[in-house]
Design a protein around this motif. Structure first.
Motif, PDB file in Angstrom:
ATOM      1  N   GLY A  31       0.790  -1.220   0.000  1.00 50.05           N
ATOM      2  CA  GLY A  31       0.000   0.000   0.000  1.00 50.05           C
ATOM      3  C   GLY A  31       0.826   1.275   0.000  1.00 50.05           C
ATOM      4  O   GLY A  31       0.282   2.360  -0.159  1.00 50.05           O
ATOM      5  N   THR A  32       2.130   1.177   0.181  1.00 51.33           N
ATOM      6  CA  THR A  32       2.997   2.349   0.153  1.00 51.33           C
ATOM      7  C   THR A  32       3.300   2.704  -1.295  1.00 51.33           C
ATOM      8  O   THR A  32       3.668   1.841  -2.081  1.00 51.33           O
ATOM      9  N   THR A  33       3.135   3.949  -1.660  1.00 51.84           N
ATOM     10  CA  THR A  33       3.421   4.374  -3.026  1.00 51.84           C
ATOM     11  C   THR A  33       4.809   4.989  -3.110  1.00 51.84           C
ATOM     12  O   THR A  33       5.380   5.436  -2.106  1.00 51.84           O
ATOM     13  N   VAL A  34       5.329   5.012  -4.322  1.00 56.14           N
ATOM     14  CA  VAL A  34       6.626   5.643  -4.555  1.00 56.14           C
ATOM     15  C   VAL A  34       6.535   7.124  -4.191  1.00 56.14           C
ATOM     16  O   VAL A  34       7.457   7.678  -3.587  1.00 56.14           O
ATOM     17  N   ARG A  35       5.430   7.746  -4.509  1.00 58.38           N
ATOM     18  CA  ARG A  35       5.237   9.168  -4.193  1.00 58.38           C
ATOM     19  C   ARG A  35       5.339   9.405  -2.690  1.00 58.38           C
ATOM     20  O   ARG A  35       5.995  10.350  -2.245  1.00 58.38           O
ATOM     21  N   ASP A  36       4.682   8.548  -1.896  1.00 54.36           N
ATOM     22  CA  ASP A  36       4.737   8.694  -0.438  1.00 54.36           C
ATOM     23  C   ASP A  36       6.170   8.618   0.075  1.00 54.36           C
ATOM     24  O   ASP A  36       6.595   9.430   0.901  1.00 54.36           O
ATOM     25  N   LEU A  37       6.913   7.630  -0.421  1.00 55.41           N
ATOM     26  CA  LEU A  37       8.297   7.470   0.042  1.00 55.41           C
ATOM     27  C   LEU A  37       9.185   8.630  -0.388  1.00 55.41           C
ATOM     28  O   LEU A  37      10.034   9.072   0.383  1.00 55.41           O
ATOM     29  N   CYS A  38       9.003   9.098  -1.614  1.00 54.58           N
ATOM     30  CA  CYS A  38       9.831  10.212  -2.086  1.00 54.58           C
ATOM     31  C   CYS A  38       9.566  11.484  -1.290  1.00 54.58           C
ATOM     32  O   CYS A  38      10.483  12.246  -1.008  1.00 54.58           O
ATOM     33  N   GLN A  39       8.317  11.699  -0.911  1.00 59.19           N
ATOM     34  CA  GLN A  39       8.006  12.871  -0.096  1.00 59.19           C
ATOM     35  C   GLN A  39       8.595  12.734   1.298  1.00 59.19           C
ATOM     36  O   GLN A  39       9.050  13.704   1.894  1.00 59.19           O
ATOM     37  N   ARG A  40       8.607  11.529   1.834  1.00 63.30           N
ATOM     38  CA  ARG A  40       9.079  11.315   3.194  1.00 63.30           C
ATOM     39  C   ARG A  40      10.603  11.230   3.285  1.00 63.30           C
ATOM     40  O   ARG A  40      11.204  11.768   4.219  1.00 63.30           O
ATOM     41  N   LEU A  41      11.245  10.587   2.304  1.00 63.43           N
ATOM     42  CA  LEU A  41      12.675  10.315   2.413  1.00 63.43           C
ATOM     43  C   LEU A  41      13.567  11.188   1.538  1.00 63.43           C
ATOM     44  O   LEU A  41      14.780  11.184   1.716  1.00 63.43           O
ATOM     45  N   SER A  42      13.018  11.895   0.575  1.00 66.40           N
ATOM     46  CA  SER A  42      13.783  12.757  -0.341  1.00 66.40           C
ATOM     47  C   SER A  42      15.015  12.053  -0.901  1.00 66.40           C
ATOM     48  O   SER A  42      16.155  12.418  -0.583  1.00 66.40           O
TER      49      SER A  42
END
Length: 101
Positions: free
Chosen positions: A8-19
């Protein structure tokens, strides 16, 4: 970065969180490589329009072709191709309309 993916984790979510760009790597190439090697898999969305809700301009209830495709039988890629619509535009319509699940 890869260990942060859960169902359920999206690439967009991770990129926003981890830069990841600040870490110096291209996240899109990394994700493509991991999908090709079977480390990650793509999860398609199959939107369903509930038949009630907002029919004001800009919502799914005003577009009969879009409503007819939101039966749970067509994924978002198929809908985008059929309607010649960008994925971002379709995602916005889905997110903005509470009658789409």
């Amino acid at each position: 970065f890869l260990s942060s993916f859960t169902y359920g984790t999206t690439v967009r979510d991770l990129c926003q969180r981890l830069s990841p760009i600040k870490s110096g790597f291209d996240e899109s190439r990394l994700v493509q490589y991991c999908v090709m090697k079977g480390v990650l898999r793509r999860v398609d969305k199959y939107p369903v329009w509930s038949g009630d809700g907002d029919t004001s301009p800009g919502h799914c209830g005003t577009d009969t072709r879009l409503m007819s495709l939101m039966t749970g039988e067509h994924n978002t890629d198929q809908i985008c191709v059929t309607l010649n619509m960008s994925a971002a535009a379709l995602d916005k319509k889905i997110d903005d309309d509470a009658s789409v699940v």
